[in-house]
Design a protein around this motif. Structure first.
Motif, mmCIF file in Angstrom:
data_model
loop_
_atom_site.group_PDB
_atom_site.id
_atom_site.type_symbol
_atom_site.label_atom_id
_atom_site.label_comp_id
_atom_site.label_asym_id
_atom_site.label_seq_id
_atom_site.Cartn_x
_atom_site.Cartn_y
_atom_site.Cartn_z
ATOM 1 N N LYS A 1 71.507 25.523 45.007
ATOM 2 C CA LYS A 1 71.809 26.425 46.101
ATOM 3 C C LYS A 1 70.523 26.677 46.886
ATOM 4 N N ILE A 2 70.617 26.569 48.186
ATOM 5 C CA ILE A 2 69.481 26.822 49.061
ATOM 6 C C ILE A 2 69.659 28.209 49.668
ATOM 7 N N MET A 3 68.592 28.996 49.614
ATOM 8 C CA MET A 3 68.634 30.356 50.146
ATOM 9 C C MET A 3 67.655 30.440 51.309
ATOM 10 N N ARG A 4 68.064 31.128 52.362
ATOM 11 C CA ARG A 4 67.191 31.315 53.517
ATOM 12 C C ARG A 4 66.824 32.790 53.620
ATOM 13 N N PHE A 5 65.540 33.062 53.811
ATOM 14 C CA PHE A 5 65.051 34.430 53.916
ATOM 15 C C PHE A 5 64.556 34.670 55.332
ATOM 16 N N PHE A 6 64.609 35.906 55.759
ATOM 17 C CA PHE A 6 64.341 36.254 57.146
ATOM 18 C C PHE A 6 62.907 36.685 57.460
ATOM 19 N N PRO A 7 61.982 36.808 56.561
ATOM 20 C CA PRO A 7 60.708 37.426 56.920
ATOM 21 C C PRO A 7 59.978 36.653 58.009
ATOM 22 N N PRO A 8 59.592 37.328 59.100
ATOM 23 C CA PRO A 8 58.894 36.644 60.185
ATOM 24 C C PRO A 8 57.413 36.433 59.872
ATOM 25 N N GLY A 9 56.897 35.240 60.157
ATOM 26 C CA GLY A 9 55.467 34.964 60.068
ATOM 27 C C GLY A 9 54.850 35.131 58.696
ATOM 28 N N VAL A 10 55.536 34.750 57.639
ATOM 29 C CA VAL A 10 55.024 34.936 56.280
ATOM 30 C C VAL A 10 53.756 34.114 56.067
ATOM 31 N N LYS A 11 52.722 34.787 55.527
ATOM 32 C CA LYS A 11 51.441 34.134 55.238
ATOM 33 C C LYS A 11 51.186 34.042 53.733
ATOM 34 N N LEU A 12 51.726 34.998 52.947
ATOM 35 C CA LEU A 12 51.504 35.020 51.500
ATOM 36 C C LEU A 12 52.833 35.239 50.786
ATOM 37 N N ILE A 13 52.954 34.660 49.575
ATOM 38 C CA ILE A 13 54.183 34.775 48.796
ATOM 39 C C ILE A 13 53.823 34.869 47.317
ATOM 40 N N ASP A 14 54.620 35.605 46.556
ATOM 41 C CA ASP A 14 54.398 35.771 45.121
ATOM 42 C C ASP A 14 55.758 35.959 44.460
ATOM 43 N N PHE A 15 55.856 35.596 43.176
ATOM 44 C CA PHE A 15 57.099 35.749 42.427
ATOM 45 C C PHE A 15 56.869 36.610 41.199
ATOM 46 N N SER A 16 57.926 37.314 40.772
ATOM 47 C CA SER A 16 57.880 38.056 39.515
ATOM 48 C C SER A 16 57.834 37.038 38.370
ATOM 49 N N PRO A 17 57.407 37.457 37.161
ATOM 50 C CA PRO A 17 57.301 36.507 36.045
ATOM 51 C C PRO A 17 58.611 35.791 35.714
ATOM 52 N N ASN A 18 59.739 36.469 35.863
ATOM 53 C CA ASN A 18 61.026 35.836 35.570
ATOM 54 C C ASN A 18 61.627 35.150 36.799
ATOM 55 N N GLU A 19 60.895 35.124 37.887
ATOM 56 C CA GLU A 19 61.280 34.481 39.153
ATOM 57 C C GLU A 19 62.558 35.068 39.749
#
Length: 192
Positions: A1-19
């Motif tokens: 499944k492909i998910m699309r997110f709306f945040p404009p101009g994202v420069k940094l990204i991080d995930f929780s340990p359980n993703e």
């Protein structure tokens, strides 16, 4: 499944340990009222967004907490903005010199509706593992009619404060969510 997110101009990204959760940062502050945007008026000006990875739903936004540059230069963003507990049940953010704000998942609310005030706090980390694996059952499944409630164990948070006058630097281990102090150790001749 492909998910699309709306945040404009994202420069940094991080995930929780359980993703399960994704944190994004943009240097462009959020503007509410944009057609198709999931952001409300209370997100106006915020730059950090937490998303549910599986559903793509916006969970919460936060203002940036830039690290002030002592030389008067441009402020630097502290990234990752949050440190996650190993189970992913909690995430926390430092307010240098003042305290630590611990949030719960999945509600994304501030734990006990207040930050932990720690005068002079410089940094913190979560213990990499919970003792005993994270959860234990308190009900009796074999007894017929036993409830399946689970008692979640505390997770450890370590933080340190620097030397002030004649008071030595200190490292403290705190249980979360109970906020009880597990251990404190004074350390000497510490600058960083």
């Amino acid at each position: 499944k492909i998910m699309r997110f709306f945040p404009p101009g994202v420069k940094l990204i991080d995930f929780s340990p359980n993703e399960r959760y994704m944190v994004t940062w943009s240097n462009e502050p959020i503007q509410s009222g944009v057609p198709g945007s999931p952001f409300s008026a209370e997100s106006e000006g915020h730059q950090i967004v937490i998303w549910d990875v599986l559903s793509g739903v916006l969970l919460r936004t936060f203002p940036s907490n830039p690290d002030k540059n002592a030389e008067g230069g441009p402020a630097k963003i502290m990234w990752p903005a949050f440190k996650w507990s190993p189970s992913g049940r909690y995430f926390a953010r430092l307010t240098p010199g003042q305290g630590i704000s611990v949030y719960e998942t999945p509600s994304m609310g501030l734990l006990d509706k207040k930050s932990i005030k720690i005068e002079g706090v410089r940094d913190f980390e979560w213990s990499p593992a919970t003792s005993g694996g994270g959860a234990e059952s308190t009900g009796s499944a074999a007894g017929g009619g036993g409830d399946d409630k689970k008692r979640l164990r505390d997770e450890l948070l370590a933080y340190w404060t620097p030397e002030v006058g004649n008071q030595p630097a200190r490292v403290t281990l705190m249980n979360v969510p109970s906020r009880s102090i597990a251990r404190t150790k004074n350390i000497f001749q510490v600058s960083d």
